[in-house]
Design a protein around this motif. Structure first.
Motif, PDB file in Angstrom:
ATOM      1  N   VAL A  38       0.842  -1.204   0.000  1.00 48.06           N
ATOM      2  CA  VAL A  38       0.000   0.000   0.000  1.00 48.06           C
ATOM      3  C   VAL A  38       0.879   1.256   0.000  1.00 48.06           C
ATOM      4  CG1 VAL A  38      -1.644   1.347   1.362  1.00 48.06           C
ATOM      5  CG2 VAL A  38      -1.974  -1.119   1.084  1.00 48.06           C
ATOM      6  N   HIS A  74      -8.119  -3.741  -2.217  1.00 48.09           N
ATOM      7  CA  HIS A  74      -7.545  -3.058  -1.056  1.00 48.09           C
ATOM      8  C   HIS A  74      -6.757  -1.823  -1.500  1.00 48.09           C
ATOM      9  CE1 HIS A  74      -5.961  -2.694   2.984  1.00 48.09           C
ATOM     10  NE2 HIS A  74      -4.719  -2.847   2.571  1.00 48.09           N
ATOM     11  N   HIS A  78      -7.063   2.749  -1.128  1.00 39.84           N
ATOM     12  CA  HIS A  78      -6.003   3.591  -0.561  1.00 39.84           C
ATOM     13  C   HIS A  78      -5.359   4.519  -1.582  1.00 39.84           C
ATOM     14  CE1 HIS A  78      -6.334   0.569   2.667  1.00 39.84           C
ATOM     15  NE2 HIS A  78      -5.803   1.487   3.442  1.00 39.84           N
TER      16      HIS A  78
END
Length: 352
Positions: A38, A74, A78
């Motif tokens: 991320v 996911h 972000h």
């Protein structure tokens, strides 16, 4: 801008992108590896990299990317702008309808930002591939790849003709629910098969230079020679994956990449594990056979200071004529990988 083709930022000759294997180092966890992924995606977005892709691998302790669609969902939560995609999903491991629905869902979550890169290799060893596919007939998956690809594209476009056995089946989210975009399809390869197929179908092509460097130019030549304009592309568009790692000094860069080399030695000899630390790699006593493998492996990695890496990337782009460079940094810790992408961005004057 065409979602397939990129636009170079800063002083880069072509767009720069990121391929992340979401590596799990010795002493680290998959949770930490995904958090690092991320952070890399956010850094790549902030610094003007064009794409961030993850690759499907199975039964490999040193990577945490066995489920690209889950990871991409996911990552989409972000990030805001960077293109996200698979580099790639291994099509023979999955039913085409499942992939169409997964990536239709991703496209609905992050409209206009999703790439669907497809490979025909298993992304693992034969036993694991058999477990994934519930079949020992592994050669048939690769042989049937063109038919599987055609079926997948039909599901993505909701375009099976009347009378086809799947004509009344709809991948959802998808076009049956109303006008919407759909992920562009890329073909991935490390040899000539997918290069020729991508060219014939007029699709963008991504070549795995980082582990098949001897085949790069022949495959790209074959892709360009085979290319036929399509509704997707008017001209060939070739991306190459490049192993590159920059550090604050040359010695540190080479210390870091030795971890990845030892990890590959273990993988190739049937002993996959977590990515070793630089200290473990430095202390390892390589056999003559292992040393030959490591020397060959390291010769295809661009490593050093930021300026040295930039020079190496520029030279590779000139030699191959690649339209985009996708950089993968295989090191033990997330700190080294984050620092590498930051230094490369600085070397090219990408926005801060």
């Amino acid at each position: 801008m065409d979602p397939i083709q990129g636009k170079a930022a800063g002083t880069a000759p072509v767009p720069l992108s990121v391929l992340d294997l979401v590596t799990v180092g010795e002493g680290r966890t998959a949770t930490q590896a995904i958090r690092t992924g991320v952070e890399i995606a956010k850094l790549a977005e902030r610094r003007g990299f064009h794409r961030y892709w993850v690759a499907e691998h199975h039964s490999m302790p040193g990577v945490a990317s066995s489920s690209p669609a889950v990871l991409l969902a996911h990552l989409a939560a972000h990030t805001d702008r960077i293109r996200l995609g698979s580099g790639g999903v291994m099509l023979p491991n999955h039913a085409p309808l499942v992939i169409a629905e997964q990536f239709g869902t991703l496209e609905a979550m992050a409209p206009g930002r999703v790439d669907l890169g497809l490979g025909r290799a298993p992304g693992t060893d034969g036993a694991t591939a058999a477990a994934l596919r519930r079949s020992d007939r592994l050669h048939e998956g690769a042989d049937e790849f063109p038919q599987q690809l055609a079926e997948l594209i039909r599901f993505l476009d909701d375009s099976f003709p009347d009378g086809h056995r799947y004509a009344r089946i709809h991948a959802v989210p998808g076009p049956v629910q109303g006008p919407a975009g759909r992920p562009p399809v890329w073909l991935l390869g490390s040899s000539g098969f997918s290069a020729r197929l991508a060219g014939t179908l007029g699709l963008p092509f991504a070549f795995a230079h980082h582990f098949s460097a001897q085949n790069t130019i022949p495959a790209l030549d074959l892709y360009r020679e085979s290319f036929r304009p399509s509704a997707v592309l008017d001209a060939p568009y070739a991306l190459i994956g490049v192993a590159a790692l920059a550090a604050d000094d040359e010695k540190e860069a080479h210390r870091q990449i030795l971890s990845g080399a030892l990890s590959m030695v273990r993988l190739r000899t049937g002993r996959p594990g977590l990515v070793p630390t630089p200290e473990e790699a430095a202390a390892h006593e390589f056999t003559a056979v292992e040393r030959d493998f490591v020397d060959g492996w390291l010769s295809n990695i661009i490593a050093g200071t930021a300026d040295e890496v930039r020079s190496g990337l520029d030279d590779l782009q000139k030699r191959t004529g690649a339209d985009e460079l996708m950089i993968t940094a295989n090191a033990h810790g997330g700190e080294a990988r984050l620092r590498s992408y930051e230094l490369i961005a600085d070397a090219y004057g990408l926005p801060g």
